[in-house]
Write a protein that holds these residues in place. Sequence first.
Motif, PDB file in Angstrom:
ATOM      1  N   ALA A  89       7.311  12.152  14.350  1.00  0.00           N
ATOM      2  CA  ALA A  89       6.165  12.972  13.963  1.00  0.00           C
ATOM      3  C   ALA A  89       6.210  14.365  14.584  1.00  0.00           C
ATOM      4  N   GLY A  90       6.787  14.477  15.788  1.00  0.00           N
ATOM      5  CA  GLY A  90       6.817  15.746  16.512  1.00  0.00           C
ATOM      6  C   GLY A  90       7.752  16.782  15.893  1.00  0.00           C
ATOM      7  N   ALA A  91       8.636  16.365  14.988  1.00  0.00           N
ATOM      8  CA  ALA A  91       9.625  17.272  14.408  1.00  0.00           C
ATOM      9  C   ALA A  91       8.985  18.275  13.448  1.00  0.00           C
ATOM     10  N   LEU A  92       7.821  17.914  12.900  1.00  0.00           N
ATOM     11  CA  LEU A  92       7.142  18.841  11.977  1.00  0.00           C
ATOM     12  C   LEU A  92       6.068  19.603  12.752  1.00  0.00           C
ATOM     13  N   THR A 107      -1.586  21.200   5.979  1.00  0.00           N
ATOM     14  CA  THR A 107      -2.200  19.998   5.388  1.00  0.00           C
ATOM     15  C   THR A 107      -1.147  18.922   5.175  1.00  0.00           C
ATOM     16  N   LEU A 108      -0.015  19.370   4.657  1.00  0.00           N
ATOM     17  CA  LEU A 108       1.083  18.431   4.393  1.00  0.00           C
ATOM     18  C   LEU A 108       1.562  17.777   5.693  1.00  0.00           C
ATOM     19  N   GLN A 113       2.001  13.415   9.507  1.00  0.00           N
ATOM     20  CA  GLN A 113       1.798  12.927  10.870  1.00  0.00           C
ATOM     21  C   GLN A 113       0.854  11.727  10.897  1.00  0.00           C
ATOM     22  N   ASP A 114      -0.215  11.796  10.096  1.00  0.00           N
ATOM     23  CA  ASP A 114      -1.132  10.655  10.005  1.00  0.00           C
ATOM     24  C   ASP A 114      -0.408   9.408   9.539  1.00  0.00           C
ATOM     25  N   GLU A 115       0.384   9.583   8.494  1.00  0.00           N
ATOM     26  CA  GLU A 115       1.127   8.439   7.933  1.00  0.00           C
ATOM     27  C   GLU A 115       2.050   7.830   8.968  1.00  0.00           C
ATOM     28  N   LEU A 116       2.746   8.725   9.672  1.00  0.00           N
ATOM     29  CA  LEU A 116       3.692   8.231  10.681  1.00  0.00           C
ATOM     30  C   LEU A 116       2.959   7.504  11.805  1.00  0.00           C
ATOM     31  N   ALA A 117       1.792   8.058  12.195  1.00  0.00           N
ATOM     32  CA  ALA A 117       1.015   7.408  13.254  1.00  0.00           C
ATOM     33  C   ALA A 117       0.536   6.033  12.808  1.00  0.00           C
TER      34      ALA A 117
END
Lengths: 479, 139
Positions: A89-92, A107-108, A113-117
């Motif tokens: 998640a930290g890569a973006l 937003t994207l 990040q939400d999805e990954l979390a």
Amino acid sequence: MNSPAGNLSFTRRLIGHYLVFALAGLLACISIVMVLALRGELLDLAGMAVVVPLVVTIAGAFALQRIAHVNSKIEEQLQRISVGVASQAGALVRLPDAAPVSHGWNTLVQRVQDELALAALDAKLGTFAGTLQQQRWEQTVNSVPDGIIACDRGGTVTHANQSARQILNIGGEAKLVGRNLVDVLEQRFPSLAGPALEDLREGAGILSREIRQGEETAAGVWRVLRTPLLGETHSVGGSVWVLRDVTQQKLADDMRQQFVTAATHELRTPLANIAAYAETLTSLHNIDAEKQKGFYNIIRGEAIRLGRFVDDLLNVTRMEAGGLSLVRSEVEVERLVGEITEKVAPQSQQKQLRFETKLPPKLPKVRADKDKLAAAIVNLLGNAIKYTPEGGWVKLKVEADAAHLRFVVEDSGIGIAADELPKLCQKFFRSRDSRVQELTVSGLGLAFTQEVARLHGGALSVSSELNKGSQFTLSLPLA
Amino acid sequence: MKPAPRRILVAEDNAILLSVLHLNLEDAGYAVTVARNGREALEYLSRDTFDLLITDYQMPDVSGGDLLRAVRETLHNRELPIILCSGKGLELDFAHLRERWQLARVFFKPFSVREVLACMRQLLNPTVAPAAAPALASG
């Protein structure tokens, strides 16, 4: 496409191309100026002609980069995704600009990040749930009273539950795992030997064996059940063993067997008498009328004995099944004693016994099952009369205090040996006393009387002295 | 001259049955001695000689089993024919008992007195044995 050019961002390539064209224009411009200068024309302007386009070009490049800044950042991150770094998640990274593109990108990124979390949480929950399920399964297997053991194809223990360790007298699972189960069984049950042991050792098919701890059933009996442990492809991957303690069941079976044996014997005796007398009456012709009458009386007496035994048996069977229940009503003790006396009087007169009843002047009423209580006391009096020699006495006393009502049956009979007293209320108990061997006893009466007392919340107690007499006390609570 | 009657000892703790057996055996012409338990039977056996013993299995004091052992082992009487009349069922291994104590026959209660008498006749007079066992009779 991993060519070096391909790795440069779109903006840089744009600037690069812009610079190439700009420099080319510049060179052309310089060349023209130089030519003009060599001819002596525009000499003063030559310096300016070089510096100004250069400055303009560089300024243009900066401006271009500022415009393409956002795109460039986005492109960098997209490139990182393409080489697989962005799976974390930290890569973006969110962009600080307020530009619409940045807003869209942010937003994207937030969504990703939400999805990954969520995915990470899901994975964590999954692991936790798996552990819980495993724990639950272990708790389940460990709560089963049967010993459960899994073995590999070689018969070596791979898993064992708590009960298995207890049955096999082995402390921790570690001490059992890795050992050959049949070796452990052999060590634990010395009676297990020979073909029975070999059967357990051979193969992994379904097998059921009973193992006895010793000669006596009470020492312990176990049932060992082996079933094949089927793998995913239904191939045999070892064996599952269940060790069940069946001692209580076996004891109950033994009791039932003894009951049937004793009952059979009790039935055979009067039947043998009936058969022998009936046969004699038909085959012997020189029996006088008086004797014949005696024979018929014996047959009748034995038939009555059989009938009474069947009644007793039925009472005890009902009692065993828990089906003996009380129908309580208010019982007047004086009347009850009167009815009981009427029932036993003929029997005591026949034996010329002195029969006495002794009641206190005032008796409380008692809530009891009148019929069963009467049957229980008649039983006690019947025994007293039976075991008291002619000329003796039998007493029925009623005593009451604040809490209890007691029916005491006393006799001047042959008494009961001290070692036989504890066994008295066992079904089919029969005294070894040679004086009572010819008496008709079902061995069920006292068991019934004791149960009637118990159902009323009371108790039956006995005291006796050999050759002096016995005293049976049926005590009922008054509350 | 009429031969002396055969002497039979009957051991049975059931007095009612003992009395009717006594009557039937005397009627059949035997000299009958009755014992109310194994101990009495043993006393008679050690004092007198008998041609046949009929005994119950379950008796107080000295049981039928004890009596059989005493007859064959203590008194060393291996010839006395013995008929066992038992109130027990199949819980006893009678095949084993028969072989061990060389019992002539085992009857289960309720039994037929006539059958017992027929068995006794056959044991005491092998010559009148039924046709089914001629080889035994001639041997």
